[in-house]
Write an enzyme that holds these catalytic residues in place. Structure first.
Site, PDB file in Angstrom:
ATOM      1  N   GLU A 148       0.871  -1.169   0.000  1.00  0.00           N
ATOM      2  CA  GLU A 148       0.000   0.000   0.000  1.00  0.00           C
ATOM      3  C   GLU A 148       0.904   1.213   0.000  1.00  0.00           C
ATOM      4  OE1 GLU A 148      -3.691  -1.373   2.720  1.00  0.00           O
ATOM      5  OE2 GLU A 148      -2.903   0.625   3.105  1.00  0.00           O
TER       6      GLU A 148
ATOM      7  N   ASP B 221      -6.064   9.990   9.318  1.00  0.00           N
ATOM      8  CA  ASP B 221      -4.777   9.496   9.792  1.00  0.00           C
ATOM      9  C   ASP B 221      -4.330  10.138  11.095  1.00  0.00           C
ATOM     10  OD1 ASP B 221      -3.825   7.524   7.849  1.00  0.00           O
ATOM     11  OD2 ASP B 221      -4.020   9.179   6.430  1.00  0.00           O
TER      12      ASP B 221
ATOM     13  N   TYR C 167     -11.172  -3.934   2.900  1.00  0.00           N
ATOM     14  CA  TYR C 167     -10.260  -3.490   3.957  1.00  0.00           C
ATOM     15  C   TYR C 167     -11.107  -3.204   5.183  1.00  0.00           C
ATOM     16  CZ  TYR C 167      -6.388  -0.653   5.956  1.00  0.00           C
ATOM     17  OH  TYR C 167      -5.384  -0.130   6.735  1.00  0.00           O
TER      18      TYR C 167
END
Lengths: 414, 263
Positions: free
Chosen positions: B49, B60, B175
């Site tokens: 990734e 994040d 995911y």
């Protein structure tokens, strides 16, 4: 105007779009939350008891309606159009922000949320959120850029007095956009009990529409008050724009009154040029996606977001509400920019001519009034939104004017 | 069949779980970053990734935020990220690369142009954090038409009502984000993750890979044992942030890969 539209007031569509702007550009974790919020807001919107509670608090807690004031000396001084000010700086907490916060907090309470988070730039939205949370006994966390914490110290102290936890944000350049990033990070972490109270007409759907609806009280009152004062609509309405909530609140009820010129005033900082030391997203940016919506953004050629620059912390945001982006593109509203220097001139003039110390944000709107009023006929009516008072800004203004406030008398350092 | 599909078919045949490693393109500089990426397959990484740096990475935590800042300050761009992939592909034509990031740099470039370049450079899939199914017309549908996998995040807040919509246009793998929160913030718990993975797998044949909150070989093993594989990002990025030599970073990656593969 475009014949395809029979109203400018029908947006957003079911996908949260105003034309191509708006939308729901958020991570999957937040998606169920904003869908629930939309559902709950749609329900509240048509619930008389919700609006009854809002109006009761607007009247008795905020002090609405705010006056529509004829600025006679300023009108004479500029020698042209007749200037009215919508006095939203007289609201409890000193700005228009509380109009929206009350709506969102009442909604949060209906949804059973116990923890309120907010982002703030100048601190006015943070203060309003801390205030309403104190009133209802809710836990309040305010994210504020570290740079803004420094330049808006009085508001930081007010928030802390009101029991809020103020978290200085050091990522990025430490301004409003970075505070919004951290608020979103908090929300994504605390999804069950937390309500994100956004302070402007931006963010993912339904925020732009919901905040606009809550702020529209400004325009609704102004319209009625102008009828009472002049027996007609104003010719021009003007408001300052960071994210654009006070402007959207004033503009929205006038969108279908096509005789009314609508002017939004962006922060031109040091000047709208290739150095990008400004916050004029519409006049100096291009469409992009940030903070959950597509809108005009200050960005580089690679799609990286640029830090804005303005003397006014409340306008220091690289984006703008998506409905403004749409109004700009279809030409229903006109957007201009005013520099820091021009805003400071307007700030001083307003103090001297009207005995009103304006916030730096509406000083931008007033600066544009100063530009256009002298050229307009005396029967032209301008209504500008005095959306905040300037107490919070006196240190910034003193510094900009070279005035040392450290001594008891104060002295000019020039 | 994309490289991603092929990789999962191979893993299945071998009875192995996948190990996915995340690094930020251009962190701390293009040369070092390329060296790390080139070394990942040898360290046991099944899928790479590659982070596309963005100024405002809202999903994040500080570790990956700072990695993006370092990359951008070092002059990283979309062009250079694509070039990194081309350089990697000159030595490796099998390990899938998934580009992970946010929509604006892609939107700014123009979706059609970006997709053509991504395919040509040798990118296999995209994870774009701020594009939920509600915005599928933006990039997801065009990406699949261009032959790329579009990998969607499923999260603990994705309830049964919503799950089919999340799975609908997902390809390559799903995911699963193991925590509500940002990258690198909390530890994934197998007791939470297991039932969630089973729930997702009951509605799709795609592999389910778990990420966020996996930071040690043991945890990679535990999580991989209840899913089809594990992703580690922040823990690897922290090694790069600490200025560790590339070999040390790759040794750490190998320990994580061994953990996941022992599940």
């Amino acid at each position: 105007m475009n014949d395809l539209f029979n109203s400018f007031m029908t947006g957003p569509d079911e996908n949260g779009r105003f034309g191509n702007f708006g939308g729901r550009f958020v991570s999957e974790t937040l998606m169920p939350l904003i869908l629930e919020l939309e559902e709950q807001y749609e329900r509240a919107k048509t619930d008389d008891s919700f609006w009854a509670e809002m109006h009761d608090l607007w009247t008795h807690y905020v002090g609405r309606p705010s006056p529509l004031y004829f600025a006679e000396r300023l009108t004479d001084h500029l020698g042209g159009a007749k200037i009215y000010m919508k006095r939203d700086e007289l609201n409890h907490t000193g700005a228009h922000k509380i109009n929206n916060v009350l709506g969102q907090i009442i909604l949060a309470r209906r949804m059973g949320k116990t923890r309120i988070i907010a982002e703030t730039g100048a601190g006015q939205h943070g203060v309003a959120t801390a205030t309403v949370c104190a009133k209802f006994g809710l836990k309040c966390i305010v994210y504020m850029g570290a740079h803004d914490v420094e330049r808006q110290a009085p508001n930081v102290f007010r928030m802390r007095l009101l029991g809020a936890e103020v978290i200085p944000v050091t990522s990025g350049r430490g301004t409003l956009k970075d505070a919004m990033n951290d608020a979103l990070r908090d929300w994504v972490t605390n999804v069950r009990d937390t309500f994100y109270c956004i302070g402007t007409v931006a963010g993912p759907h339904p925020y732009p529409a919901m905040v606009r609806d809550f702020q529209s009280i400004i325009g609704k009152e102004a319209k009625e008050q102008m009828q009472a004062a002049e027996g007609r609509l104003p010719d021009t309405i003007i408001a300052a724009i960071g994210g654009g909530s006070n402007a959207m609140g004033l503009f929205y009820p006038f969108l279908d009154d096509t005789s009314v010129n609508i002017i939004g005033v962006e922060a031109g900082g040091k000047g709208v040029n290739e150095k990008m030391e400004h916050c004029a997203s519409l006049t100096g940016g291009r469409p992009g996606v940030l903070h959950g919506n597509r809108t005009y953004l200050l960005q580089d050629e690679d799609g990286q977001i640029l830090e804005g620059f303005s003397i006014s912390a409340g306008l220091d945001y690289p984006g703008i509400g998506p409905e403004h982006a749409w109004l700009h593109d279809i030409g229903r509203a006109q957007y201009v920019s005013i520099t820091d220097v021009e805003a400071l001139e307007a700030f001083k003039l307003c103090c001297e001519q009207e005995g009103i110390i304006p916030a730096l944000e509406p000083s931008h709107a007033l600066a544009h009034v100063m530009k256009i009023a002298p050229e307009l006929p005396k029967d032209h009516i301008i209504c500008m939104n005095m959306c905040g008072r300037g107490d919070k800004d006196i240190f910034t203004v003193a510094r900009a004017l070279g005035f040392d406030m450290s001594g008891p008398e104060g002295r000019s350092v020039e | 069949m994309t490289r991603i599909d092929q990789t999962f078919a191979d893993l299945k045949a071998q009875g192995r779980k996948a190990f996915v490693a995340y690094v930020m393109a251009g962190d701390p500089d293009v040369a070092t970053s390329l060296e790390v990426v080139k070394g990942l397959p040898g360290a046991g990484v099944d899928i790479i990734e590659l982070g596309l740096p963005f100024t405002d990475p809202m999903a994040d935590g500080p570790t990956i935020q700072l990695a993006g800042q370092r990359a951008l300050e070092g002059g990283m761009t979309v062009d250079k990220t694509l070039q990194m992939v081309r350089d990697f592909r000159s030595t490796n034509d099998t390990t899938p690369i998934v580009l992970m990031g946010y929509y604006n740099p892609i939107y700014s470039r123009g979706v059609d142009r970006f997709l053509a370049e991504a395919v040509e450079a040798g990118i296999d899939g995209l994870i774009v954090v701020d594009l939920p199914p509600e915005e599928d017309d933006e990039l997801c549908i065009p990406a699949q038409k261009a032959g790329l996998n579009f990998i969607r995040l499923a999260t603990p807040t994705t309830d049964d009502k919503r799950l089919p919509r999340v799975l609908q246009n997902t390809s390559g793998f799903v995911y699963y984000v193991s925590i509500t929160g940002i990258t690198g913030s909390a530890e994934a718990q197998a007791s939470d993750v297991g039932p969630e993975v089973a729930r997702i797998k009951s509605q799709t044949n795609l592999p389910v890979i778990v990420g966020f909150g996996i930071n040690t070989p043991d945890r990679a093993k535990t999580i991989a044992s209840v899913s089809d594989g594990a992703v580690v990002g922040s823990a690897i990025v922290s090694q790069i942030a600490a200025g560790k030599p590339v070999d040390d970073v790759l040794d750490f990656v190998k320990s994580l890969a061994d953990g996941a593969h022992s599940a």
